[in-house]
Design a protein around this motif. Structure first.
Motif, short mmCIF file in Angstrom:
data_model
loop_
_atom_site.label_atom_id
_atom_site.label_comp_id
_atom_site.label_asym_id
_atom_site.label_seq_id
_atom_site.Cartn_x
_atom_site.Cartn_y
_atom_site.Cartn_z
N ARG A 36 93.71 9.02 69.82
CA ARG A 36 95.10 8.59 69.73
C ARG A 36 95.25 7.09 69.97
O ARG A 36 96.34 6.60 70.25
CB ARG A 36 95.97 9.40 70.70
CG ARG A 36 95.85 10.91 70.49
CD ARG A 36 96.70 11.68 71.48
NE ARG A 36 98.10 11.69 71.11
CZ ARG A 36 98.68 12.59 70.31
NH1 ARG A 36 97.93 13.55 69.75
NH2 ARG A 36 99.97 12.55 70.04
N SER A 37 94.13 6.36 69.88
CA SER A 37 94.18 4.91 70.02
C SER A 37 94.99 4.30 68.88
O SER A 37 94.93 4.78 67.74
CB SER A 37 92.77 4.31 70.00
OG SER A 37 92.03 4.75 71.12
N ALA A 38 95.76 3.27 69.21
CA ALA A 38 96.63 2.67 68.20
C ALA A 38 96.93 1.23 68.58
O ALA A 38 96.67 0.80 69.71
CB ALA A 38 97.93 3.47 68.09
N TYR A 39 97.46 0.51 67.63
CA TYR A 39 97.94 -0.84 67.93
C TYR A 39 99.11 -1.18 67.03
O TYR A 39 99.21 -0.71 65.90
CB TYR A 39 96.83 -1.89 67.78
CG TYR A 39 96.26 -2.03 66.39
CD1 TYR A 39 96.82 -2.92 65.45
CD2 TYR A 39 95.15 -1.28 66.01
CE1 TYR A 39 96.29 -3.04 64.18
CE2 TYR A 39 94.61 -1.41 64.73
CZ TYR A 39 95.18 -2.29 63.82
OH TYR A 39 94.66 -2.40 62.56
N TYR A 40 100.02 -1.95 67.59
CA TYR A 40 101.09 -2.55 66.81
C TYR A 40 100.56 -3.88 66.25
O TYR A 40 99.89 -4.63 66.95
CB TYR A 40 102.29 -2.89 67.70
CG TYR A 40 103.32 -1.80 67.88
CD1 TYR A 40 104.02 -1.28 66.80
CD2 TYR A 40 103.65 -1.36 69.17
CE1 TYR A 40 105.01 -0.34 66.98
CE2 TYR A 40 104.64 -0.41 69.36
CZ TYR A 40 105.32 0.10 68.27
OH TYR A 40 106.31 1.03 68.45
N TYR A 41 100.91 -4.17 65.01
CA TYR A 41 100.53 -5.45 64.40
C TYR A 41 101.79 -6.13 63.87
O TYR A 41 102.68 -5.47 63.33
CB TYR A 41 99.55 -5.23 63.25
CG TYR A 41 99.24 -6.50 62.48
CD1 TYR A 41 98.24 -7.37 62.90
CD2 TYR A 41 99.98 -6.84 61.34
CE1 TYR A 41 97.96 -8.54 62.22
CE2 TYR A 41 99.71 -8.02 60.65
CZ TYR A 41 98.71 -8.86 61.08
OH TYR A 41 98.45 -10.02 60.41
N CYS A 42 101.85 -7.44 64.02
CA CYS A 42 102.99 -8.21 63.53
C CYS A 42 102.50 -9.44 62.77
O CYS A 42 101.63 -10.17 63.26
CB CYS A 42 103.89 -8.65 64.68
SG CYS A 42 105.24 -9.75 64.17
N ALA A 43 103.04 -9.64 61.59
CA ALA A 43 102.82 -10.87 60.84
C ALA A 43 104.16 -11.57 60.68
O ALA A 43 105.13 -10.96 60.21
CB ALA A 43 102.23 -10.56 59.47
N LEU A 44 104.25 -12.81 61.11
CA LEU A 44 105.44 -13.63 60.93
C LEU A 44 105.12 -14.73 59.92
O LEU A 44 104.07 -15.37 60.02
CB LEU A 44 105.87 -14.28 62.25
CG LEU A 44 106.43 -13.38 63.33
CD1 LEU A 44 106.70 -14.20 64.59
CD2 LEU A 44 107.72 -12.71 62.88
#
Length: 210
Positions: A125-133
């Motif tokens: 259940r490992s996860a990550y949020y990613y953001c590109a601006l």
């Protein structure tokens, strides 16, 4: 640059972006306040979608524009929902009825339920949020300013907390042992994917003196 259009109608994203950009004395205008429609997001990567949204907002406003494309990537789901995070429930149930205003209000809840269903029986259940601006100074800017951020954690089996938005009630930050929805806005803005990307963007803006 003292005025900037934000190419988003997501109220949660707007709050987080405005909270940090006001520190640079930049006037932030949501694209909806200028009657700018949402841009298409046809691409498979966050950066390409963010660039498309930024160029669209700048073209229709004549101003510099900043766009965010972000989402949740779950290892046990081969990186899904990824760029489809905002409409994951529709992907799980593509034959659902047409969306009503009430459905839009409950979209986060539907996406969370879809995520829990997709992860049923999954041990990883490992996860990550990613953001590109992506910031463009004009719609045909040949050198967009790009900033990225990653926030690692794992997905719980049940939601916790009432702050935040999106998948925050299910996303556990391992350093604070709290979900994104349990963290205070101040803490979240410092450690989140969007907070990291905004801090990086602010450094680049100051360095380039745009």
């Amino acid at each position: 640059m003292n005025k900037l259009v934000i190419a988003s109608n997501n109220q949660g994203k707007l709050r987080e972006i405005q909270a940090l950009l006001t520190l640079l004395n930049i006037e932030v205008l949501p694209q909806a306040s200028l009657n700018i429609s949402e841009a298409d997001e046809p691409h498979f990567t966050f950066i390409e979608n963010a660039l498309a949204k930024a160029r669209h907002a700048s073209l229709h406003s004549g101003l510099a524009a900043l766009a965010d494309d972000s989402g949740l990537c779950v290892e046990g789901l081969q990186g899904r929902p990824g760029v489809y995070s905002a409409r994951f429930a529709d992907m799980i149930n593509p034959d659902g009825c047409a969306e009503t205003n009430a459905d839009k209000i409950n979209r986060d809840e539907k996406n969370n339920l879809a995520l829990l269903s997709a992860l049923a029986g999954q041990s990883n259940r490992s996860a990550y949020y990613y953001c590109a601006l992506v910031l463009v100074r004009r719609h045909d800017d040949p050198q967009p300013i790009i900033a990225e951020g990653i926030w690692s954690g794992e997905i719980l089996t049940a939601p916790r907390g009432s702050n935040g938005f999106g998948y925050d009630p299910l996303f556990l930050d391992l350093s604070h042992h709290k979900t994104g929805a349990e963290l205070s806005p101040d803490i979240k803005n410092k450690i989140s994917h969007r907070g990291q990307a905004l801090q990086q963007l602010m450094i680049k803006i100051k360095a380039l003196k745009v």
